[in-house]
Motif scaffolding. Structure first.
Motif, PDB file in Angstrom:
ATOM      1  N   CYS A 122     -56.422  48.171 -20.190  1.00  0.00           N
ATOM      2  CA  CYS A 122     -57.748  47.810 -19.680  1.00  0.00           C
ATOM      3  C   CYS A 122     -58.663  49.031 -19.754  1.00  0.00           C
ATOM      4  N   THR A 123     -59.938  48.807 -19.921  1.00  0.00           N
ATOM      5  CA  THR A 123     -60.880  49.925 -20.015  1.00  0.00           C
ATOM      6  C   THR A 123     -60.960  50.702 -18.713  1.00  0.00           C
ATOM      7  N   ASP A 124     -60.642  50.088 -17.575  1.00  0.00           N
ATOM      8  CA  ASP A 124     -60.676  50.827 -16.316  1.00  0.00           C
ATOM      9  C   ASP A 124     -59.450  51.733 -16.175  1.00  0.00           C
ATOM     10  N   ASP A 125     -58.576  51.717 -17.148  1.00  0.00           N
ATOM     11  CA  ASP A 125     -57.378  52.557 -17.145  1.00  0.00           C
ATOM     12  C   ASP A 125     -57.553  53.706 -18.137  1.00  0.00           C
ATOM     13  N   LYS A 126     -58.787  54.238 -18.220  1.00  0.00           N
ATOM     14  CA  LYS A 126     -59.084  55.260 -19.228  1.00  0.00           C
ATOM     15  C   LYS A 126     -58.300  56.542 -18.996  1.00  0.00           C
ATOM     16  N   TYR A 127     -57.973  56.868 -17.757  1.00  0.00           N
ATOM     17  CA  TYR A 127     -57.203  58.091 -17.505  1.00  0.00           C
ATOM     18  C   TYR A 127     -55.801  57.988 -18.105  1.00  0.00           C
ATOM     19  N   ASN A 128     -55.158  56.858 -17.896  1.00  0.00           N
ATOM     20  CA  ASN A 128     -53.842  56.679 -18.518  1.00  0.00           C
ATOM     21  C   ASN A 128     -53.953  56.767 -20.038  1.00  0.00           C
ATOM     22  N   ASN A 129     -55.005  56.207 -20.608  1.00  0.00           N
ATOM     23  CA  ASN A 129     -55.195  56.288 -22.056  1.00  0.00           C
ATOM     24  C   ASN A 129     -55.344  57.740 -22.512  1.00  0.00           C
ATOM     25  N   ILE A 130     -56.060  58.542 -21.736  1.00  0.00           N
ATOM     26  CA  ILE A 130     -56.190  59.964 -22.068  1.00  0.00           C
ATOM     27  C   ILE A 130     -54.821  60.647 -21.998  1.00  0.00           C
ATOM     28  N   PHE A 131     -54.064  60.331 -20.963  1.00  0.00           N
ATOM     29  CA  PHE A 131     -52.743  60.950 -20.805  1.00  0.00           C
ATOM     30  C   PHE A 131     -51.808  60.514 -21.935  1.00  0.00           C
ATOM     31  N   TYR A 132     -51.846  59.227 -22.296  1.00  0.00           N
ATOM     32  CA  TYR A 132     -51.042  58.756 -23.438  1.00  0.00           C
ATOM     33  C   TYR A 132     -51.447  59.471 -24.726  1.00  0.00           C
ATOM     34  N   THR A 133     -52.752  59.685 -24.883  1.00  0.00           N
ATOM     35  CA  THR A 133     -53.244  60.340 -26.091  1.00  0.00           C
ATOM     36  C   THR A 133     -52.783  61.789 -26.159  1.00  0.00           C
ATOM     37  N   LEU A 134     -52.714  62.478 -25.024  1.00  0.00           N
ATOM     38  CA  LEU A 134     -52.157  63.838 -25.012  1.00  0.00           C
ATOM     39  C   LEU A 134     -50.710  63.828 -25.504  1.00  0.00           C
ATOM     40  N   TYR A 188     -54.180  50.740 -27.030  1.00  0.00           N
ATOM     41  CA  TYR A 188     -54.955  49.632 -27.601  1.00  0.00           C
ATOM     42  C   TYR A 188     -55.075  48.464 -26.622  1.00  0.00           C
ATOM     43  N   LEU A 189     -54.004  48.171 -25.905  1.00  0.00           N
ATOM     44  CA  LEU A 189     -53.990  47.003 -25.025  1.00  0.00           C
ATOM     45  C   LEU A 189     -54.423  47.297 -23.592  1.00  0.00           C
ATOM     46  N   MET A 205     -59.359  34.580 -26.781  1.00  0.00           N
ATOM     47  CA  MET A 205     -59.684  35.335 -27.971  1.00  0.00           C
ATOM     48  C   MET A 205     -59.763  36.824 -27.630  1.00  0.00           C
ATOM     49  N   ILE A 206     -59.252  37.677 -28.508  1.00  0.00           N
ATOM     50  CA  ILE A 206     -59.237  39.114 -28.297  1.00  0.00           C
ATOM     51  C   ILE A 206     -60.589  39.694 -28.683  1.00  0.00           C
ATOM     52  N   ASN A 207     -61.136  40.503 -27.805  1.00  0.00           N
ATOM     53  CA  ASN A 207     -62.397  41.174 -28.083  1.00  0.00           C
ATOM     54  C   ASN A 207     -62.091  42.450 -28.864  1.00  0.00           C
ATOM     55  N   LEU A 208     -62.272  42.434 -30.186  1.00  0.00           N
ATOM     56  CA  LEU A 208     -61.935  43.580 -31.035  1.00  0.00           C
ATOM     57  C   LEU A 208     -62.810  44.786 -30.728  1.00  0.00           C
ATOM     58  N   ASN A 209     -64.043  44.572 -30.341  1.00  0.00           N
ATOM     59  CA  ASN A 209     -64.925  45.676 -30.000  1.00  0.00           C
ATOM     60  C   ASN A 209     -64.373  46.451 -28.802  1.00  0.00           C
ATOM     61  N   LEU A 210     -63.869  45.743 -27.805  1.00  0.00           N
ATOM     62  CA  LEU A 210     -63.284  46.366 -26.626  1.00  0.00           C
ATOM     63  C   LEU A 210     -62.075  47.204 -27.020  1.00  0.00           C
ATOM     64  N   HIS A 211     -61.214  46.677 -27.880  1.00  0.00           N
ATOM     65  CA  HIS A 211     -60.029  47.415 -28.317  1.00  0.00           C
ATOM     66  C   HIS A 211     -60.424  48.623 -29.155  1.00  0.00           C
ATOM     67  N   TYR A 212     -61.459  48.494 -29.960  1.00  0.00           N
ATOM     68  CA  TYR A 212     -61.929  49.623 -30.763  1.00  0.00           C
ATOM     69  C   TYR A 212     -62.303  50.787 -29.857  1.00  0.00           C
ATOM     70  N   HIS A 213     -63.007  50.510 -28.766  1.00  0.00           N
ATOM     71  CA  HIS A 213     -63.431  51.553 -27.846  1.00  0.00           C
ATOM     72  C   HIS A 213     -62.237  52.232 -27.191  1.00  0.00           C
ATOM     73  N   ARG A 214     -61.159  51.519 -26.994  1.00  0.00           N
ATOM     74  CA  ARG A 214     -59.963  52.126 -26.423  1.00  0.00           C
ATOM     75  C   ARG A 214     -59.315  53.096 -27.397  1.00  0.00           C
ATOM     76  N   ARG A 267     -60.799  54.906 -29.549  1.00  0.00           N
ATOM     77  CA  ARG A 267     -61.631  56.069 -29.884  1.00  0.00           C
ATOM     78  C   ARG A 267     -61.045  57.345 -29.309  1.00  0.00           C
ATOM     79  N   LEU A 268     -60.169  57.236 -28.338  1.00  0.00           N
ATOM     80  CA  LEU A 268     -59.512  58.413 -27.772  1.00  0.00           C
ATOM     81  C   LEU A 268     -58.565  59.084 -28.763  1.00  0.00           C
TER      82      LEU A 268
END
Length: 162
Positions: free
Chosen positions: A92-104, A89-90, A1-10, A12-13
Motif C-alpha cells: 500500500c502507498t501508506d507503507d512507504k517506509y517499509n518500501n524504502i527499507f525493502y529497497t535498501l 510493487y504490491l 482492476m489493478i491500478n497500474l499508475n499506483l503500482h508504478y509510483h511504488r 519509483r523507489l
C-alpha cells in the motif's frame, strides 16, 4: 482492476537501489585499485579500510566450502530480491517506509550479488575497531542490508505496540 499508475509510483523507489549499487560497486572498485589484498589503511580513529575477500555469506558463513555455495548464495539472493520487488510493487502507498527499507535491502543484495557472480567473492573493506577488537569487515551493500533490516524490525515492533 489493478491500478497500474499506483503500482508504478511504488516502484519509483527502485532508484534508491540503483544508487546504492553504484556507490557499492564503485567503492569496491576503488579499494581493489588502491589497496593490495589484506592491506589496511587508517581512515580515522576506529576506522580502517582493509581489503579482504569474502567467499561465503554474512560473517564468512560457508566460506570454507569448495565453490558450490557461490551459486546457492546467488540463487537465494536472486529469489530474495524478486520477493522484495513484488512486496514493494504490491505494498500500500501508506507503507512507504517499509518500501524504502525493502529497497535498501534490495540494493545491498544486488551489490553483493554482482560481486559474487562477477568476481566469485564479495569484496569487504570497512573495518571498525576498538583497541585490538575488530568488528567483522563489511562493505556498503552489507550496511544497506543491515540498516534496512533493522529499520523493518523496529517498525514492526513499534506498529505491534500500537
Amino acid at each position: 482492476m489493478i491500478n497500474l499508475n499506483l503500482h508504478y509510483h511504488r516502484l519509483r523507489l527502485v532508484w534508491l537501489a540503483f544508487i546504492l549499487i553504484v556507490i557499492d560497486v564503485s567503492s569496491k572498485e576503488w579499494i581493489m585499485k588502491h589497496l593490495m589484498l589484506h592491506e589496511s589503511i587508517s581512515i580515522m580513529p576506529l576506522l580502517n579500510f582493509y581489503y579482504t575477500r569474502n567467499f561465503g555469506a554474512a560473517f564468512s558463513f560457508l566460506s570454507s566450502q569448495d565453490g558450490w555455495h557461490r551459486w546457492l548464495l546467488s540463487s537465494i539472493t536472486g529469489i530474495l530480491v524478486m520477493v522484495l520487488l513484488v512486496k514493494v510493487y504490491l505494498n500500500c502507498t501508506d507503507d512507504k517506509y517499509n518500501n524504502i527499507f525493502y529497497t535498501l535491502i534490495i540494493g545491498g543484495a544486488l551489490g553483493n550479488l554482482y560481486d559474487r557472480i562477477y568476481h566469485g567473492f564479495v569484496i569487504d573493506f570497512i573495518d571498525f575497531y576498538v583497541g585490538e577488537w575488530h568488528f567483522a569487515t563489511f562493505n556498503i551493500a552489507d550496511s544497506a542490508i543491515c540498516i534496512g533490516s533493522i529499520l523493518l524490525i523496529l517498525r514492526k515492533i513499534i506498529k505491534n505496540k500500537k
